[in-house]
Motif scaffolding. Structure first.
Motif, short mmCIF file in Angstrom:
data_model
loop_
_atom_site.label_atom_id
_atom_site.label_comp_id
_atom_site.label_asym_id
_atom_site.label_seq_id
_atom_site.Cartn_x
_atom_site.Cartn_y
_atom_site.Cartn_z
N CYS A 39 -67.09 37.16 -79.08
CA CYS A 39 -67.52 38.44 -78.50
C CYS A 39 -67.47 39.51 -79.59
N ARG A 40 -68.63 39.85 -80.11
CA ARG A 40 -68.73 40.81 -81.23
C ARG A 40 -68.55 42.25 -80.77
N GLN A 41 -68.93 42.52 -79.55
CA GLN A 41 -68.90 43.91 -79.06
C GLN A 41 -68.75 43.91 -77.56
N VAL A 42 -67.90 44.81 -77.07
CA VAL A 42 -67.76 45.02 -75.64
C VAL A 42 -67.39 46.48 -75.43
N ASN A 43 -67.89 47.06 -74.37
CA ASN A 43 -67.52 48.45 -74.08
C ASN A 43 -66.52 48.48 -72.94
N LEU A 44 -65.52 49.33 -73.06
CA LEU A 44 -64.54 49.47 -71.99
C LEU A 44 -65.23 50.06 -70.76
N PRO A 45 -64.81 49.65 -69.57
CA PRO A 45 -65.48 50.13 -68.35
C PRO A 45 -65.27 51.62 -68.13
N GLU A 46 -66.15 52.21 -67.36
CA GLU A 46 -66.08 53.65 -67.10
C GLU A 46 -66.01 53.92 -65.60
N SER A 47 -65.56 55.11 -65.27
CA SER A 47 -65.58 55.57 -63.88
C SER A 47 -65.80 57.07 -63.88
N SER A 48 -66.25 57.58 -62.76
CA SER A 48 -66.48 59.02 -62.63
C SER A 48 -66.06 59.45 -61.23
N LEU A 49 -65.81 60.74 -61.08
CA LEU A 49 -65.40 61.29 -59.80
C LEU A 49 -66.60 61.99 -59.16
N GLN A 50 -66.96 61.56 -57.97
CA GLN A 50 -68.06 62.17 -57.22
C GLN A 50 -67.51 63.31 -56.36
N THR A 51 -68.26 64.38 -56.27
CA THR A 51 -67.76 65.58 -55.59
C THR A 51 -68.70 66.05 -54.48
N VAL A 52 -68.15 66.83 -53.58
CA VAL A 52 -68.94 67.55 -52.58
C VAL A 52 -68.74 69.04 -52.83
N THR A 53 -69.74 69.83 -52.52
CA THR A 53 -69.69 71.28 -52.77
C THR A 53 -69.22 72.02 -51.52
N ILE A 54 -68.20 72.84 -51.70
CA ILE A 54 -67.66 73.66 -50.61
C ILE A 54 -67.87 75.12 -50.98
N ARG A 55 -68.57 75.85 -50.12
CA ARG A 55 -68.88 77.25 -50.40
C ARG A 55 -68.12 78.18 -49.44
N ASN A 56 -67.61 79.25 -50.04
CA ASN A 56 -67.05 80.38 -49.28
C ASN A 56 -65.77 80.07 -48.50
N ASN A 57 -65.00 79.05 -48.93
CA ASN A 57 -63.62 78.98 -48.45
C ASN A 57 -62.87 80.22 -48.91
N TYR A 58 -63.25 80.68 -50.10
CA TYR A 58 -62.80 81.95 -50.63
C TYR A 58 -64.05 82.77 -50.90
N ALA A 59 -63.97 84.05 -50.68
CA ALA A 59 -65.16 84.90 -50.79
C ALA A 59 -65.79 84.78 -52.18
N GLY A 60 -67.07 84.42 -52.19
CA GLY A 60 -67.82 84.36 -53.43
C GLY A 60 -67.49 83.18 -54.32
N VAL A 61 -66.72 82.20 -53.82
CA VAL A 61 -66.28 81.07 -54.64
C VAL A 61 -66.96 79.79 -54.16
N THR A 62 -67.49 79.05 -55.11
CA THR A 62 -68.04 77.72 -54.84
C THR A 62 -67.13 76.68 -55.49
#
Length: 240
Positions: A59-82
Motif C-alpha cells: 500500500c503506497r498511499q492511503v488517506n485517513l478517513p474524514e468526517s464533518s458536522l452537519q448543521t441546521v440553521t436557527i434564526r432569532n432565538n436571540y434578536a438578530g442572531v443566526t
C-alpha cells in the motif's frame, strides 16, 4: 477572559516543543475480509492469512478517513442572531488507497475476488456467457474491516489506529498499460464504509528482531497484527 499574550521561545526549546513532528510515510494497513471472501480466495489458490502481511505492505498511499458536522440553521432565538447547530456527524464513507502490484498479481486477485463474492459471481466461466446474470449477496456477508495504524519510525510510544467499520472495495479503478517508459504498476481501490473509530494505542514490540541494525522490519511488524486487528504473540499493545 484574558487574551493571548506574546510569549518568547528560546531556540533551545524549539526541538522539544515544535520539531518532534509526525511523519506521513510511516503507517500500516490491515485488511480483514469477511469469512466468505477468505473462503473464496482459498478456493482460487490464495491463502489470505499467509499472503496478506506482505501484500498489505504494498500500500503506497492511503488517506485517513474524514468526517464533518452537519448543521441546521436557527434564526432569532436571540434578536438578530443566526445560529448553526449540529444535528448529525457525517462520515464521508469513501476512502482511497494505492497498491503496488506484485508480479503474481495477488493484490488484484484479492479485490477482484472480493467483488466477485459481493456480486455472487463465483464461477468465472459461467459469466463468459453474454446472457449471464447475477444477484447481490447480503451486506452483512461481504462487509469487512480495514485498519490504518499511524505510528512513528521507532515504532515505540503512541500511535493512532483507525478502524473502518463495514468496509469493502466498492471500486477498482482502471490501470493504464502502454509502451512508454516502464513504471511500477499500481492499483487504486476505493473503499466504502459505514463509519470509522479512532483510538490512541501504545505499541511496543517484544521481539527485538523486528529491528535490524536500527532499521524497522515492517514485514515483521505487520505480522504482529492478527486478522481482527489485535496483537499476535510477540507484541504488546495497550490503549493509552
Amino acid at each position: 477572559m484574558a487574551g493571548v499574550s506574546p510569549n518568547g521561545v528560546r531556540i533551545s526549546d524549539l526541538k522539544s516543543r515544535m520539531l518532534d513532528l509526525a511523519q506521513t510515510s510511516v503507517y500500516q494497513i490491515r485488511m480483514v475480509p469477511p469469512p466468505g471472501v477468505i473462503s473464496l480466495l482459498s478456493s482460487r489458490g490464495l491463502d489470505f492469512f499467509v499472503d496478506s502481511p506482505d501484500l498489505e505492505l504494498l500500500c503506497r498511499q492511503v488517506n485517513l478517513p474524514e468526517s464533518s458536522l452537519q448543521t441546521v440553521t436557527i434564526r432569532n432565538n436571540y434578536a438578530g442572531v443566526t445560529e448553526k447547530m449540529v444535528n448529525r456527524r457525517d462520515f464521508s464513507g469513501v476512502l482511497s488507497c494505492n497498491f503496488y502490484v506484485d508480479r503474481d498479481y495477488k493484490i488484484i486477485d484479492i479485490f477482484d475476488t472480493w467483488q466477485d463474492f459481493i456480486t455472487n459471481q463465483i464461477d468465472p466461466n459461467e459469466y463468459k456467457n453474454t446472457a449471464a446474470n447475477y444477484r447481490m449477496t447480503y451486506p452483512d456477508s461481504y462487509r469487512g474491516q480495514l485498519y490504518i495504524t499511524k505510528f512513528e519510525k521507532d515504532a515505540y510510544g503512541r500511535a493512532l489506529q483507525y478502524t473502518l467499520i463495514g468496509a469493502y472495495p466498492s471500486r477498482i479503478q482502471s490501470i493504464d498499460l502502454n509502451y512508454n517508459q516502464s513504471q511500477i504498476m499500481e492499483l487504486r481501490i476505493d473503499w466504502t464504509f459505514i463509519r470509522y473509530v479512532r483510538e490512541k494505542i501504545r505499541y511496543r514490540p517484544e521481539d527485538p528482531s523486528i529491528f535490524d541494525n536500527g532499521v524497522l522490519d515492517f514485514a515483521k511488524l505487520n505480522r504482529g497484527l492478527s486478522t481482527d486487528g489485535n496483537t499476535r504473540p510477540g507484541t504488546v499493545r495497550s490503549v493509552s
